[in-house]
Design a protein around this motif. Structure first.
Motif, mmCIF file in Angstrom:
data_model
loop_
_atom_site.group_PDB
_atom_site.id
_atom_site.type_symbol
_atom_site.label_atom_id
_atom_site.label_comp_id
_atom_site.label_asym_id
_atom_site.label_seq_id
_atom_site.Cartn_x
_atom_site.Cartn_y
_atom_site.Cartn_z
ATOM 1 N N THR A 124 -44.796 19.689 -11.969
ATOM 2 C CA THR A 124 -43.751 18.676 -11.770
ATOM 3 C C THR A 124 -44.326 17.298 -11.485
ATOM 4 N N ALA A 125 -45.597 17.233 -11.041
ATOM 5 C CA ALA A 125 -46.240 15.929 -10.843
ATOM 6 C C ALA A 125 -46.440 15.199 -12.165
ATOM 7 N N SER A 126 -46.299 15.908 -13.269
ATOM 8 C CA SER A 126 -46.406 15.264 -14.581
ATOM 9 C C SER A 126 -45.313 14.211 -14.769
ATOM 10 N N GLY A 127 -44.177 14.361 -14.068
ATOM 11 C CA GLY A 127 -43.091 13.393 -14.176
ATOM 12 C C GLY A 127 -43.508 11.995 -13.756
ATOM 13 N N PRO A 128 -43.930 11.794 -12.482
ATOM 14 C CA PRO A 128 -44.351 10.452 -12.076
ATOM 15 C C PRO A 128 -45.589 9.958 -12.817
ATOM 16 N N ILE A 129 -46.491 10.862 -13.191
ATOM 17 C CA ILE A 129 -47.664 10.431 -13.964
ATOM 18 C C ILE A 129 -47.213 9.868 -15.311
ATOM 19 N N SER A 155 -45.727 17.791 -20.700
ATOM 20 C CA SER A 155 -44.652 17.176 -19.911
ATOM 21 C C SER A 155 -44.936 15.710 -19.613
ATOM 22 N N THR A 156 -46.207 15.365 -19.385
ATOM 23 C CA THR A 156 -46.576 13.973 -19.132
ATOM 24 C C THR A 156 -46.245 13.105 -20.339
ATOM 25 N N GLY A 157 -46.586 13.586 -21.532
ATOM 26 C CA GLY A 157 -46.270 12.838 -22.743
ATOM 27 C C GLY A 157 -44.779 12.627 -22.918
ATOM 28 N N LEU A 158 -43.992 13.664 -22.611
ATOM 29 C CA LEU A 158 -42.537 13.554 -22.735
ATOM 30 C C LEU A 158 -41.954 12.603 -21.701
ATOM 31 N N ALA A 159 -42.479 12.633 -20.476
ATOM 32 C CA ALA A 159 -41.990 11.721 -19.436
ATOM 33 C C ALA A 159 -42.298 10.269 -19.812
ATOM 34 N N VAL A 176 -47.095 11.875 -7.206
ATOM 35 C CA VAL A 176 -48.207 12.685 -7.707
ATOM 36 C C VAL A 176 -48.810 13.497 -6.555
ATOM 37 N N VAL A 177 -48.969 12.837 -5.404
ATOM 38 C CA VAL A 177 -49.506 13.528 -4.221
ATOM 39 C C VAL A 177 -48.445 14.421 -3.600
ATOM 40 N N SER A 178 -47.228 13.913 -3.496
ATOM 41 C CA SER A 178 -46.168 14.624 -2.788
ATOM 42 C C SER A 178 -45.788 15.937 -3.468
ATOM 43 N N ARG A 179 -45.609 15.899 -4.789
ATOM 44 C CA ARG A 179 -45.130 17.090 -5.489
ATOM 45 C C ARG A 179 -46.164 18.207 -5.477
ATOM 46 N N VAL A 204 -51.554 25.710 -16.938
ATOM 47 C CA VAL A 204 -50.896 24.671 -16.136
ATOM 48 C C VAL A 204 -51.299 23.281 -16.631
ATOM 49 N N ALA A 205 -52.591 23.105 -16.929
ATOM 50 C CA ALA A 205 -53.069 21.807 -17.406
ATOM 51 C C ALA A 205 -52.428 21.444 -18.742
ATOM 52 N N GLY A 206 -52.378 22.401 -19.665
ATOM 53 C CA GLY A 206 -51.786 22.129 -20.971
ATOM 54 C C GLY A 206 -50.304 21.812 -20.880
ATOM 55 N N ALA A 207 -49.564 22.623 -20.104
ATOM 56 C CA ALA A 207 -48.132 22.374 -19.935
ATOM 57 C C ALA A 207 -47.887 21.021 -19.275
#
Length: 412
Positions: free
Chosen positions: A160-165, A36-40, A278-281, A29-32
Motif C-alpha cells: 500500500t506504500a506504493s500509493g504515496p510513492i 501499483s506505483t506505476g498506476l498511482a 511511505v513510512v507510515s503504511r 511483493v516488490a513486483g506487485a
C-alpha cells in the motif's frame, strides 16, 4: 571420460526451501508494488500539468479536475464487481490483464490528447480506473496469501506504500515529461514501470494466485455485505481516506489564503503530508505484527487518537516549522489506518470471500476520498477554514469511537 554428477543431499534442498519461498514472496511483493506505483503515478499525473491541459484543450478548472476525479469515481463503482470476480478467478492472471489494460488506456489517452479530444481522454482514464482498482484489490489479495500470518500486515503495508510513492513520482516528474515530450506523453510515461513490475511479479507469483477451490456462492457474497465487522472496518477506511484527502486538497489553500504563502511554497510544505505515508503504511504492519502480536485494533485506535487533536488545532498556529511538524505527525497517524485496513478487513471474513471484502474496503474508502474534497470546499466557502478543520477533527473523533469498538480478528 565420464563426469560424476555432484552429490546432493535431500536435507539440503529441504533446508533451503523455506528461504527460497520467503525470497519468492518478497519478489512478488516488490513486483506487485512496482505495478501499483506505476498506476498511482498515472492516476495523479494530470494534476501536475493542469495549466498545460487547460490551455491545450480550452477547458475550465472543474472539467480539468475531472481528469483525476474520474479514476476515483470509476474505482468506487468498479471495486465490488472486481472483488467478486477475483474471488472466482485467478488474481495472478488478473494482475497481468490489468497491466495490459493500462497499456491500452495510456496509449489511447496519448493519441486522444494529441488530437485534442477531451471526451476520449476522459474515456481512456475511466478504463485506466478499472485497471487501477483490479491491481489494488488483486495485489492486496495475492500479497496477503503469499505472506505468512506473522508478516502479512507488513507485506500489505509495503504494497500500500506504493500509493504515496506513485503520487510523488507522478507529481514530481509530470511537468518534466510534459515539457520535454508534450503533455499527452504523461499518459504513457508510467506504463513501462508497470510492465517491469509484471516481469518481476509473474515468476514469483507462480502457484499463489490460483483459485482457492469452489467459487463462493451468491449467499456468501451477500454475507460480506451484511457483516457488521466488515462495515466497521469499512467505516474506519472511509473516515481515514476522508481526512487524508481533505488535508491534501485544502492544506495548501489554507497556507496560501490565511498565511500569505505562495502556492508553490504551500504545495511543497503540504507535500510532506502524503510523503510520510511511505513510512507510515509500512510501519503500521510492522507495529501490528511485531509489537502488538498481530492485533489490528490498537493501531487504528491510536491512528485516530493521535490525528484528532492535531487536526482540531491545525488552524490555531502560524509558525511554519510547527505547521510542518503537525502535517508530518498528522500524515503519519492518518495513514497508519490506510495501510492496515486492507489486511484488517480480509481477516474478519472467510478466506473464500477475502477479495470481495478488500474490494468493499476499497470502494468505501475511495468514496470518502471522492466526497471529502468536495464537502470541504463547500464548508470553506460558507464558513471558512477554521470551521472546515474543526469538522475534519470531528471525523477523526468519530474514528476514535469506531476504532474503540472495532473487532479484533482471532481474539475473543
Amino acid at each position: 571420460m565420464t563426469t560424476r554428477p555432484p552429490t546432493t543431499h535431500p536435507e539440503d534442498s529441504t533446508s533451503n526451501e523455506p528461504q527460497q519461498q520467503r525470497q519468492s514472496a518478497w519478489r512478488l511483493v516488490a513486483g506487485a508494488s512496482l505495478i501499483s506505483t506505476g498506476l498511482a503515478a498515472y492516476e495523479i499525473v494530470p494534476a501536475s500539468v493542469t495549466p498545460l491541459i487547460r490551455d491545450a484543450l480550452n477547458i475550465g478548472p472543474t472539467i480539468a479536475g475531472f481528469l483525476v476525479g474520474v479514476m476515483f469515481g470509476t474505482a468506487v463503482i468498479a471495486s465490488l464487481p472486481a472483488g467478486a470476480a477475483l474471488d472466482r478467478a485467478d488474481s495472478r492472471t488478473a494482475m497481468a490483464l490489468a497491466v495490459l489494460t493500462l497499456v491500452v488506456a495510456g496509449t489511447w489517452g496519448w493519441i486522444a490528447g494529441r488530437r485534442g479530444d477531451y471526451r476520449s481522454v476522459i474515456a481512456s482514464r475511466a478504463l485506466g480506473g478499472v485497471a487501477y482498482v483490479v491491481v489494488w484489490n488483486a495485489g492486496i489479495d495475492i500479497v496477503s496469501r503469499a505472506a505468512t500470518s506473522e508478516n502479512r500486515a507488513t507485506a500489505v503495508g509495503i504494497f500500500t506504500a506504493s500509493g504515496p510513492i506513485g503520487f510523488a513520482l507522478g507529481q514530481g516528474t509530470g511537468p518534466v515529461i510534459a515539457h520535454r515530450f508534450g503533455w499527452p506523453t504523461i499518459f504513457i510515461a508510467f506504463t513501462g514501470l508497470t510492465v517491469i513490475g509484471l516481469v518481476v511479479f509473474w515468476p514469483a507469483s507462480r502457484g499463489i494466485g490460483t483459485s482457492r477451490g469452489d467459487a463462493p456462492s451468491v449467499q456468501e457474497f451477500g454475507a460480506v455485505l451484511r457483516n457488521r465487522e466488515v462495515w466497521s472496518v469499512g467505516l474506519l477506511g472511509f473516515l481515514g481516506y476522508s481526512l487524508y484527502l481533505f488535508v491534501n486538497s485544502w492544506g495548501a489553500s489554507y497556507l496560501t489564503t490565511e498565511l500569505g504563502l505562495s502556492l508553490a511554497v504551500s504545495g511543497l510544505l503540504v507535500a510532506v503530508f502524503p510523503a510520510i505515508g511511505v513510512v507510515s503504511r509500512i510501519s503500521s504492519g510492522l507495529l501490528s505484527d511485531r509489537v502488538f502480536g498481530g492485533r489490528r485494533q490498537p493501531i487504528v485506535f491510536g491512528s485516530f487518537a493521535v490525528a484528532a487533536p492535531l487536526v482540531l488545532v491545525f488552524t490555531q498556529f502560524r509558525s511554519l516549522p510547527l505547521l510542518v511538524a503537525l502535517l508530518l505527525l498528522t500524515g503519519f497517524a492518518v495513514q497508519l489506518t490506510l495501510g492496515l485496513s486492507f489486511t484488517y478487513v480480509r481477516e474478519v471474513v472467510d478466506s473464500r470471500v477475502a477479495a470481495t471484502a478488500v474490494a468493499f474496503q476499497t470502494s468505501v474508502g475511495l468514496a470518502g476520498a471522492f466526497l471529502a474534497p468536495i464537502a470541504g470546499g463547500v464548508v470553506v466557502d460558507q464558513a471558512g477554514f477554521d470551521t472546515a478543520f474543526l469538522l475534519a477533527g470531528g471525523l477523526a473523533i468519530c474514528g476514535i469511537v469506531v476504532a474503540w469498538r472495532a473487532p479484533e480478528p482471532g481474539y475473543s
